[in-house]
Design a protein around this motif. Sequence first.
Motif, PDB file in Angstrom:
ATOM      1  N   TYR A 101      -5.708  15.794  -6.291  1.00 19.93           N
ATOM      2  CA  TYR A 101      -5.364  14.394  -6.528  1.00 19.93           C
ATOM      3  C   TYR A 101      -4.182  13.858  -5.719  1.00 19.93           C
ATOM      4  O   TYR A 101      -3.922  12.656  -5.737  1.00 19.93           O
ATOM      5  N   MET A 102      -3.456  14.728  -4.996  1.00 21.08           N
ATOM      6  CA  MET A 102      -2.297  14.253  -4.242  1.00 21.08           C
ATOM      7  C   MET A 102      -2.630  13.870  -2.803  1.00 21.08           C
ATOM      8  O   MET A 102      -1.772  13.387  -2.072  1.00 21.08           O
ATOM      9  N   GLN A 103      -3.869  14.094  -2.382  1.00 24.69           N
ATOM     10  CA  GLN A 103      -4.235  13.741  -1.015  1.00 24.69           C
ATOM     11  C   GLN A 103      -4.206  12.222  -0.832  1.00 24.69           C
ATOM     12  O   GLN A 103      -4.643  11.469  -1.694  1.00 24.69           O
ATOM     13  N   GLY A 104      -3.671  11.794   0.332  1.00 28.05           N
ATOM     14  CA  GLY A 104      -3.585  10.366   0.617  1.00 28.05           C
ATOM     15  C   GLY A 104      -2.314   9.719   0.106  1.00 28.05           C
ATOM     16  O   GLY A 104      -2.122   8.520   0.272  1.00 28.05           O
ATOM     17  N   THR A 105      -1.425  10.490  -0.528  1.00 30.13           N
ATOM     18  CA  THR A 105      -0.184   9.921  -1.070  1.00 30.13           C
ATOM     19  C   THR A 105       0.978  10.166  -0.108  1.00 30.13           C
ATOM     20  O   THR A 105       0.908  11.016   0.774  1.00 30.13           O
ATOM     21  N   ASN A 106       2.046   9.398  -0.319  1.00 26.53           N
ATOM     22  CA  ASN A 106       3.308   9.684   0.373  1.00 26.53           C
ATOM     23  C   ASN A 106       3.996  10.750  -0.468  1.00 26.53           C
ATOM     24  O   ASN A 106       4.737  10.453  -1.397  1.00 26.53           O
ATOM     25  N   PHE A 107       3.739  11.994  -0.141  1.00 32.18           N
ATOM     26  CA  PHE A 107       4.121  13.117  -0.992  1.00 32.18           C
ATOM     27  C   PHE A 107       5.634  13.236  -1.152  1.00 32.18           C
ATOM     28  O   PHE A 107       6.137  13.594  -2.223  1.00 32.18           O
ATOM     29  N   ALA A 110       6.779  10.508  -3.566  1.00 34.32           N
ATOM     30  CA  ALA A 110       6.279  10.829  -4.913  1.00 34.32           C
ATOM     31  C   ALA A 110       7.073  11.980  -5.526  1.00 34.32           C
ATOM     32  O   ALA A 110       7.375  11.968  -6.728  1.00 34.32           O
ATOM     33  N   THR A 111       7.437  12.951  -4.706  1.00 33.59           N
ATOM     34  CA  THR A 111       8.236  14.090  -5.177  1.00 33.59           C
ATOM     35  C   THR A 111       9.604  13.642  -5.664  1.00 33.59           C
ATOM     36  O   THR A 111      10.071  14.072  -6.726  1.00 33.59           O
ATOM     37  N   TYR A 205      10.582   7.297   1.564  1.00 37.50           N
ATOM     38  CA  TYR A 205       9.287   6.649   1.829  1.00 37.50           C
ATOM     39  C   TYR A 205       8.993   6.622   3.329  1.00 37.50           C
ATOM     40  O   TYR A 205       7.895   6.975   3.769  1.00 37.50           O
ATOM     41  N   LYS A 209       6.184   8.924   5.382  1.00 35.50           N
ATOM     42  CA  LYS A 209       5.006   8.336   6.030  1.00 35.50           C
ATOM     43  C   LYS A 209       4.458   9.265   7.109  1.00 35.50           C
ATOM     44  O   LYS A 209       3.267   9.293   7.383  1.00 35.50           O
ATOM     45  N   SER A 212       2.201  11.884   5.207  1.00 33.87           N
ATOM     46  CA  SER A 212       1.198  11.450   4.228  1.00 33.87           C
ATOM     47  C   SER A 212      -0.002  12.376   4.303  1.00 33.87           C
ATOM     48  O   SER A 212      -0.440  12.771   5.385  1.00 33.87           O
TER      49      SER A 212
END
Length: 463
Positions: A101-107, A110-111, A205, A209, A212
């Motif tokens: 579920y974390m694919q495609g996120t700005n990890f 989010a962390t 952020y 990028k 990501s």
Amino acid sequence: MKESKVSEKYTFIIIALTLISIISCIILKIFLFFGFLASIVIASCLLIKNGFSTTELLNMIKKGLCECKSLFILMALIGAMVSIWMASGVVPTMLYYGLKYMQGTNFLFATFVLTSIVSIFMGTAFGTISCVGIALLGLAKIFGIPNYILLGAIVSGAFIADKISPISSLFNLTLETLKISYKEALMSILKTLLPTYFVSGLLYYFIGKKYSIVIVNSNIDNFISTINRNFVVSPLLLLLPASIIIMSFLGVKMVKAVSLALIAGIIVSIGLQKANFNDIIVAIFNGYRINTNSVDLNTVLVSGGVVSMVSIILIITGAISLSSMFQETGLLVPIIKRITLRIKSHEELILKTGFISIALTAISDQSVGIILPGKLLRDKYRELGIDNTTLARTITDTGTVIAPLIPWNANSLFIFIITGIPTVSYAPYTVLCYVSPIITFIFAYLHKFKTGKQVKKVQVKNM
């Protein structure tokens, strides 16, 4: 705080030799405990020469160690808990859902947000890093994100606990030292924390990028399949780390909360994952290892157990012993008084408070960086008409959050033992720890500008 019986000359000699001993160990890659041990021996000899007895110094050390006994227990429990969370399937479950579920996120972003929220509820940076930090670092390794960059974001979020969490021992120490309520302190701290959090989040952020996650390949599918083959995966397993957060928020002491979670993890490991009891005992003390057909999973699911904590416990013992001597002998009191004696302005007082708190944290630990400036500068703040909540804010914005950037500090050593990543690698990316002091110093000078405008308006009205 006791007045120092030590001459100024010997005070500077003790501080200089302490820093030389510690920094020499880091440069020469010698076990840091020996640096603290050498510092304690040197300081003791010079303090005895200045009128202190050996018995007095030993009692100071004993008192400091007794006050921190729960920290030593917690360290050992966390070492055991990380192993059990791997054996019980908690970390594999986090990896499984993270990969899905974390694919495609700005990890990275989010962390930072996730760890900051968890830290407030847990009330401890240590607990947050060892609780969710380990799983996030595991995901970073799989997603190809540099682990030292992600650890910077984890540490930034985790240390918000020591700034504002109502169950943080350090934050409560600040409140107790300055005799202010949680609500009073919080309202003041939010003035600098909100812009600090916004700036830090924005930087993560933009850095994030570049990293990501858009990964759809057979390696990820194989990794997920390997987890499924070797562990029972269920969202219910996430109740184990959640239980620590809930218990902490309800006021259960961290040692008890981790102990209960550890017992629950052992039961789950044996009952659900069908682990052998003897293997679990070995994992608790010597660390956890797994042998699957996935090299990546084998690399991620590794822990050191209680044994890995022995070295850091020895180092922390040295650090606490030395800082106890500094605190109880009043060694640093004359220096602080000299620095603050001629302060006449609001912004100068805040600037020097910040530097004093940072310096004391660097020389000893966070508690000294809170207690000494807190007790010695209260009257100076009152003299200049500044509320104690501003003093609390300045301490939490500087000395409290700077600790993980100092290689010989207990916080940095804990992070290194848990993650294997040295301070010099993750420190440049621990954005919040840099932004926080800068913001509080900017606020001090904005107050000067605002006060100057108000004075001019009063002068114009009176003309």
